[in-house]
Design an enzyme around this catalytic site. Structure first.
Site, PDB file in Angstrom:
ATOM      1  CG  HIS A  16      37.834  44.927  50.746  1.00  0.00           C
ATOM      2  ND1 HIS A  16      39.152  44.664  51.042  1.00  0.00           N
ATOM      3  CD2 HIS A  16      37.725  44.785  49.404  1.00  0.00           C
ATOM      4  CE1 HIS A  16      39.805  44.366  49.924  1.00  0.00           C
ATOM      5  NE2 HIS A  16      38.953  44.429  48.910  1.00  0.00           N
ATOM      6  CG  ASP A  20      36.451  49.034  39.690  1.00  0.00           C
ATOM      7  OD1 ASP A  20      36.389  48.965  40.930  1.00  0.00           O
ATOM      8  OD2 ASP A  20      37.491  48.776  39.081  1.00  0.00           O
ATOM      9  N   GLY A 174      45.170  44.450  42.786  1.00  0.00           N
ATOM     10  CA  GLY A 174      45.544  43.831  41.511  1.00  0.00           C
ATOM     11  C   GLY A 174      46.310  42.526  41.708  1.00  0.00           C
ATOM     12  CG  HIS A 201      43.556  43.985  47.770  1.00  0.00           C
ATOM     13  ND1 HIS A 201      43.274  45.319  47.714  1.00  0.00           N
ATOM     14  CD2 HIS A 201      42.415  43.330  47.433  1.00  0.00           C
ATOM     15  CE1 HIS A 201      42.008  45.479  47.360  1.00  0.00           C
ATOM     16  NE2 HIS A 201      41.451  44.302  47.185  1.00  0.00           N
ATOM     17  CD  GLU A 204      42.095  38.942  46.602  1.00  0.00           C
ATOM     18  OE1 GLU A 204      42.852  39.924  46.464  1.00  0.00           O
ATOM     19  OE2 GLU A 204      40.982  38.851  46.062  1.00  0.00           O
TER      20      GLU A 204
HETATM   21 ZN   LIG Z   1      39.379  43.806  46.945  1.00  0.00          ZN
END
Ligand SMILES: [Zn+2]
Length: 341
Positions: A16, A20, A174, A201, A204
Site C-alpha cells: 500500500h 503521488d 479518497g 480503502h 480508515e
Molecule cells: Zn492509501
C-alpha cells in the site's frame, strides 16, 4: 536482539504505497524550476512543510492537501517515469523486494496526457526498476470516490489493456466520509469480470461498515487500512473468518488522526486475534516514513516480537497480487533471509 538490523535485512513487501504521496521533495523542486511551475519556496527544508505533515495535521482532508504540489509535477511521461524510478530506488534501500504502487491516472491528465500514457510511463519505470534496483512491482489503479461511477468504469476499461502486464488491481480511494463504496459498484463488477484483483480503502476514517460493504459489494480481496474494524466485533470476526488481509499503515493513521498515537493502534491486537495483518507505508513523503521506520515503530511502541515481524512480512508476500512466479521468488528470498537472521 538487534531489531533494527533484523528489520533491515529482511526482504520485505509494501502493498500500500501511493506514488503521488512518495515523491522526493527535491525532485518536486527540480521539476517545478525546470517547467516554471509555481511553488511556495525552492529551499528544501522550507519546502518540505508543504509536502510532509510532520505529525501536524487536523484531518484526512488536511492530509490530502499535501498531494497538490506532487500532482502538479506529475503531468508528463518523463516526470512520471523519473518519479516511479526514484521510488523504486528509495525502497530498495529498505530492502523492499516487491511493491504495489498505486495512483489515480486521471489525476495526471491536466496537461494533455492520456491515462494510457500515464500508466505506460509508470510501467516502463517499473520494468527498468526490476533490473536496476532488484525491486519487483505492480500497479494498482485508483478510482476516486468523489468522481462518478462512469469515470471509475472508464478507468477499468483503460486499465484492462495492461492487466497482467504491470497492472494488477483496482482500488477506491479518497474521501470515505461523504462517498460510500456502493456508489462505484458497477465499476468494480466490471473489474471483477475482467479479472482485476481488487483492494479498497475502507474503515480508515471511522466507518467500519464500509469494510464489509467493500468486500461484499465491490469484491475487495484486501482492505486498505481497516483500522476501525474494532468498532464492531462482527466486522473483526468477519475479517478473521475469511482471512481478508488488512493493508495497515500506522504512521499515516496517526497523521490523519484516525488513531491517537502509535501505542493506541489496533494492529497488534488484530494480529494476536488471528487477522491477516500486513505492514505498509501509504505515503512515504507525506507521512515522512519508510517501511523500515514502520517496523521499528511496531517494535518500540507495540512490542512486536521477532515472530510478529516474520508473520506480517510473510502475510505481505502471500497477500500480494504478484504472479505465482514472483511470489515464489519472494518466498525464497524470505526463507533464505531467515536462515541467517
Ligand atoms: Zn492509501
Amino acid at each position: 536482539m538487534d531489531y533494527n538490523k533484523i528489520i533491515k535485512n529482511l526482504p520485505k513487501v509494501d502493498l500500500h504505497c501511493h506514488l503521488d504521496g512518495s515523491l522526493r521533495p527535491q525532485t518536486i523542486i527540480d521539476i517545478a524550476v525546470k517547467e516554471n511551475i509555481d511553488i511556495p519556496t525552492k529551499e528544501l527544508k522550507e519546502f518540505e512543510k508543504y509536502v510532509k505533515v510532520f505529525g501536524e495535521c487536523d484531518s484526512l482532508k488536511d492530509y490530502l492537501d499535501k498531494f497538490e504540489l506532487p500532482i502538479k509535477v506529475m503531468q508528463n511521461k518523463k516526470n512520471i517515469y523519473r518519479i516511479t524510478s526514484e521510488l523504486l530506488e528509495d525502497v530498495s534501500k529498505d530492502n523492499v523486494k516487491y511493491i504495489e504502487i498505486r495512483f489515480a491516472p486521471f489525476n495526471h491528465i491536466q496537461k494533455g496526457l492520456k491515462a494510457e500514457d500515464v500508466i505506460e510511463a509508470a510501467i516502463e519505470a517499473m520494468k527498468d526498476g526490476r533490473k536496476k534496483y532488484g525491486v519487483m512491482s505492480n500497479l494498482i489503479l485508483c478510482a476516486m470516490r468523489h468522481e462518478s461511477v462512469e469515470s471509475s468504469k472508464r478507468l477499468v476499461e483503460i486499465g484492462k489493456k495492461y492487466l497482467g502486464k504491470g497492472v494488477a488491481a483496482v482500488d477506491l480511494a479518497g474521501n470515505e466520509h461523504d462517498f460510500p463504496p456502493e456508489i462505484h459498484k458497477e465499476a468494480f463488477d466490471l473489474a471483477q469480470k475482467y479479472g482485476f484483483h481488487c483492494t479498497i480503502h475502507a474503515g480508515e476514517t471511522g466507518i467500519e461498515q464500509n469494510i464489509i460493504k467493500s468486500i461484499e459489494m465491490l469484491h475487495a480481496e484486501r482492505i486498505g487500512h481497516g483500522v476501525y474494524a474494532f468498532k464492531d466485533e462482527k466486522v473483526v470476526k468477519y475479517l478473521k473468518d475469511r482471512q481478508i488481509p488488512l493493508e495497515m499503515c500506522i504512521t499515516s493513521n496517526i497523521d490523519t488522526k484516525a488513531v491517537k498515537d502509535y501505542e493506541f493502534h489496533p494492529i497488534k491486537k488484530y494480529l494476536d486475534e488471528g487477522l491477516v495483518v500486513t505492514v505498509n507505508t501509504d505515503n512515504m513523503t507525506v507521512s515522512n516514513v519508510s517501511l523500515n521506520d514502520e517496523f521499528n515503530h511496531l517494535v518500540k511502541e507495540q512490542n512486536f516480537t521477532l515472530e510478529d515481524i516474520k508473520k506480517v512480512v510473510k502475510n505481505g508476500i502471500e497477500a500480494s497480487f504478484a504472479s505465482e512466479d514472483d511470489k515464489d521468488i519472494l518466498r525464497k528470498q524470505y526463507e533464505k533471509a531467515l536462515e541467517i537472521l
